[in-house]
Structure formats: C-alpha cells, structure tokens
Write a protein that holds these residues in place. Structure first.
Motif, PDB file in Angstrom:
ATOM      1  N   PHE A 177     -12.154   7.848  -7.640  1.00  0.00           N
ATOM      2  CA  PHE A 177     -12.040   7.342  -6.268  1.00  0.00           C
ATOM      3  C   PHE A 177     -11.907   8.495  -5.285  1.00  0.00           C
ATOM      4  O   PHE A 177     -11.282   9.507  -5.593  1.00  0.00           O
ATOM      5  N   ALA A 178     -12.456   8.307  -4.101  1.00  0.00           N
ATOM      6  CA  ALA A 178     -12.377   9.344  -3.074  1.00  0.00           C
ATOM      7  C   ALA A 178     -10.995   9.374  -2.427  1.00  0.00           C
ATOM      8  O   ALA A 178     -10.549  10.415  -1.948  1.00  0.00           O
ATOM      9  N   SER A 179     -10.315   8.219  -2.416  1.00  0.00           N
ATOM     10  CA  SER A 179      -9.010   8.148  -1.759  1.00  0.00           C
ATOM     11  C   SER A 179      -8.234   6.942  -2.270  1.00  0.00           C
ATOM     12  O   SER A 179      -8.802   6.038  -2.897  1.00  0.00           O
ATOM     13  N   LYS A 180      -6.969   6.930  -1.964  1.00  0.00           N
ATOM     14  CA  LYS A 180      -6.118   5.789  -2.302  1.00  0.00           C
ATOM     15  C   LYS A 180      -6.630   4.528  -1.589  1.00  0.00           C
ATOM     16  O   LYS A 180      -6.629   3.442  -2.151  1.00  0.00           O
ATOM     17  N   GLU A 181      -7.082   4.692  -0.368  1.00  0.00           N
ATOM     18  CA  GLU A 181      -7.603   3.552   0.385  1.00  0.00           C
ATOM     19  C   GLU A 181      -8.871   2.986  -0.262  1.00  0.00           C
ATOM     20  O   GLU A 181      -9.069   1.766  -0.285  1.00  0.00           O
ATOM     21  N   ASP A 182      -9.715   3.852  -0.811  1.00  0.00           N
ATOM     22  CA  ASP A 182     -10.904   3.369  -1.529  1.00  0.00           C
ATOM     23  C   ASP A 182     -10.497   2.545  -2.748  1.00  0.00           C
ATOM     24  O   ASP A 182     -11.101   1.513  -3.043  1.00  0.00           O
ATOM     25  N   LEU A 183      -9.463   3.003  -3.455  1.00  0.00           N
ATOM     26  CA  LEU A 183      -8.963   2.234  -4.595  1.00  0.00           C
ATOM     27  C   LEU A 183      -8.402   0.899  -4.128  1.00  0.00           C
ATOM     28  O   LEU A 183      -8.653  -0.135  -4.752  1.00  0.00           O
ATOM     29  N   LEU A 184      -7.662   0.897  -3.037  1.00  0.00           N
ATOM     30  CA  LEU A 184      -7.128  -0.360  -2.503  1.00  0.00           C
ATOM     31  C   LEU A 184      -8.260  -1.333  -2.212  1.00  0.00           C
ATOM     32  O   LEU A 184      -8.167  -2.517  -2.554  1.00  0.00           O
ATOM     33  N   ALA A 185      -9.322  -0.859  -1.603  1.00  0.00           N
ATOM     34  CA  ALA A 185     -10.457  -1.728  -1.287  1.00  0.00           C
ATOM     35  C   ALA A 185     -11.056  -2.321  -2.553  1.00  0.00           C
ATOM     36  O   ALA A 185     -11.297  -3.535  -2.632  1.00  0.00           O
ATOM     37  N   GLU A 186     -11.266  -1.490  -3.566  1.00  0.00           N
ATOM     38  CA  GLU A 186     -11.856  -1.990  -4.805  1.00  0.00           C
ATOM     39  C   GLU A 186     -10.899  -2.928  -5.549  1.00  0.00           C
ATOM     40  O   GLU A 186     -11.313  -3.961  -6.074  1.00  0.00           O
ATOM     41  N   TYR A 190       0.824  -1.207   0.000  1.00  0.00           N
ATOM     42  CA  TYR A 190       0.000   0.000   0.000  1.00  0.00           C
ATOM     43  C   TYR A 190       0.859   1.259   0.000  1.00  0.00           C
ATOM     44  O   TYR A 190       0.602   2.197  -0.746  1.00  0.00           O
ATOM     45  N   ASP A 191       1.887   1.286   0.828  1.00  0.00           N
ATOM     46  CA  ASP A 191       2.729   2.473   0.931  1.00  0.00           C
ATOM     47  C   ASP A 191       3.829   2.513  -0.125  1.00  0.00           C
ATOM     48  O   ASP A 191       4.519   3.522  -0.253  1.00  0.00           O
ATOM     49  N   GLY A 192       3.979   1.448  -0.899  1.00  0.00           N
ATOM     50  CA  GLY A 192       5.053   1.369  -1.881  1.00  0.00           C
ATOM     51  C   GLY A 192       4.745   1.991  -3.224  1.00  0.00           C
ATOM     52  O   GLY A 192       5.620   2.071  -4.085  1.00  0.00           O
ATOM     53  N   ILE A 193       3.518   2.444  -3.413  1.00  0.00           N
ATOM     54  CA  ILE A 193       3.134   3.070  -4.690  1.00  0.00           C
ATOM     55  C   ILE A 193       2.225   4.258  -4.396  1.00  0.00           C
ATOM     56  O   ILE A 193       1.297   4.160  -3.593  1.00  0.00           O
ATOM     57  N   GLY A 194       2.518   5.367  -5.028  1.00  0.00           N
ATOM     58  CA  GLY A 194       1.695   6.563  -4.871  1.00  0.00           C
ATOM     59  C   GLY A 194       0.655   6.658  -5.973  1.00  0.00           C
ATOM     60  O   GLY A 194       0.740   5.970  -6.998  1.00  0.00           O
ATOM     61  N   VAL A 195      -0.292   7.518  -5.776  1.00  0.00           N
ATOM     62  CA  VAL A 195      -1.369   7.701  -6.739  1.00  0.00           C
ATOM     63  C   VAL A 195      -0.825   8.142  -8.099  1.00  0.00           C
ATOM     64  O   VAL A 195      -1.246   7.640  -9.147  1.00  0.00           O
ATOM     65  N   ASP A 250       2.136   7.614  -9.534  1.00  0.00           N
ATOM     66  CA  ASP A 250       2.797   6.507 -10.243  1.00  0.00           C
ATOM     67  C   ASP A 250       1.797   5.437 -10.657  1.00  0.00           C
ATOM     68  O   ASP A 250       1.937   4.832 -11.722  1.00  0.00           O
ATOM     69  N   LEU A 251       0.807   5.216  -9.833  1.00  0.00           N
ATOM     70  CA  LEU A 251      -0.220   4.238 -10.168  1.00  0.00           C
ATOM     71  C   LEU A 251      -0.984   4.672 -11.415  1.00  0.00           C
ATOM     72  O   LEU A 251      -1.182   3.888 -12.341  1.00  0.00           O
ATOM     73  N   MET A 252      -1.379   5.924 -11.450  1.00  0.00           N
ATOM     74  CA  MET A 252      -2.116   6.439 -12.610  1.00  0.00           C
ATOM     75  C   MET A 252      -1.241   6.435 -13.857  1.00  0.00           C
ATOM     76  O   MET A 252      -1.711   6.105 -14.952  1.00  0.00           O
ATOM     77  N   LYS A 253       0.019   6.782 -13.707  1.00  0.00           N
ATOM     78  CA  LYS A 253       0.945   6.748 -14.834  1.00  0.00           C
ATOM     79  C   LYS A 253       1.059   5.331 -15.383  1.00  0.00           C
ATOM     80  O   LYS A 253       1.041   5.116 -16.599  1.00  0.00           O
TER      81      LYS A 253
END
Length: 188
Positions: free
Chosen positions: A51-60, A28-33, A35-38
């Motif tokens: 997504f409302a947050s990085k955590e919401d994306l993690l859940a999905e 979870y902490d090893g990738i930022g939004v 870099d993920l989007m890129k």
C-alpha cells in the motif's frame, strides 16, 4: 528469501481483512501501521510493498468490508424477498452490532473518520453505501424508481443513524429504545 506471488496475494488479503476489523474497532487514528501489521502476523516493513499509505489501506479495507455486507444483503434478497427486509434490520439494528463495531458496518464505525479524509476512502464508503441502498431499493414499495430510491435512502439513513446514536448515548435503556423504534418503523 523471495515470496511467491500467491503468498504476496494471501498476505495482502490478510492485511486487508485485519485492517477492516481493526479500523472499525479502533477508528482510523486508533491503530498505527506497525500494530496493524503485527496483528496481521507480518512485519511493519512489508506494508509499503502492498500500500502507498495508511489511507489507501483504509479505502481498500472499507471497500472490502462493505462489499461483503452488500453480498450478504443480496443473499437475503435472493433467498426470500419477503423476509429480506426483516433479516437486514434484524442483523443491523441490534445490540450485538452496536457493541461490536469491528464486526459491523463500516459506515457506522468509520463514517466520521472517512469524511475528514481524501477521495479514495470517501469513494470506497460511497460505493458501499450505494450498494447497500440498491439492495434496499429493491425492497421498497414506492410507485416508481425515484420514489423507491428516496425510500431506500431514508431507510438506510435511519439504520445508520440508529446505530451511531445508540452507540453515542450513555443510557442503556435509551440506546435499546432507539434501535427498537427504528427497527419497528422500518418493518411496520
């Protein structure tokens, strides 16, 4: 330029697929939004439209990856009930799974990260684990439903633990021995 609803849905799917892989690979902490989007081929600015947050994306992303795993295990069960347990363990308790968390189980790759997060991510991992255990429960030989459930939980915990421990040790021979011992204990 306005993006069609179909393109928005495809973009979201691409983000979720990419996130499922990258979160399992890097944590979870090893990738930022950004870099993920890129990695998904999209701009950072579009993230919050999905997504409302990085955590919401993690859940999905976790729910998505675990759903696919449950479907694969259900396919093994439907295809050949007698061979399903062996197919599951042969796919799960492997060096390939140990060495490629990005392609493997979200529970083994993200369990510790998700345990420290909020309810959505924990709920996603719980639902996925329950789905996997439900498949295993159908393969257990206990006398009643409660016994089969207990066996399925113990089997699942042994599988998850074997992968986590095999990744954690610094001795290749011990790592392989862990995987083999658990596989043999579950298919004996």
């Amino acid at each position: 330029m306005k993006v069609s609803r179909e393109q928005v849905a495809l973009n979201r799917e691409r983000i979720v697929e990419t996130a499922a892989r990258l979160f399992r690979e890097k944590g979870y902490d090893g990738i930022g939004v950004a870099d993920l989007m890129k990695s998904a081929g999209l701009t950072h600015g579009g993230f919050y439209g999905h997504f409302a947050s990085k955590e919401d994306l993690l859940a999905e992303a976790t729910a998505h990856a675990l759903k696919k795993s449950v479907e694969r295990w259900e396919g093994y069960l439907a295809e050949d009930r007698d061979a399903a347990m062996e197919k599951i363990t042969d796919g799960y308790l492997t060096i390939k799974h140990r060495d490629h968390p990005e392609k493997g189980c979200s529970v083994t790759a993200l369990g510790a990260d998700i345990a420290r997060l909020g309810g959505k991510a924990r709920h996603a991992i719980a639902e996925g684990a329950v789905g996997q255990m439900a498949v295993l429960e159908q393969l257990m030989t206990g006398d009643d439903a409660a016994e089969r459930r207990k066996q399925a939980i113990a089997t699942y915990a042994a599988m998850v633990g074997a992968i986590v421990l095999s990744r954690a040790v610094d001795d290749e021979a011990l790592s392989v021995e862990i995987l083999e011992a658990v596989k043999q204990s579950l298919t004996a």
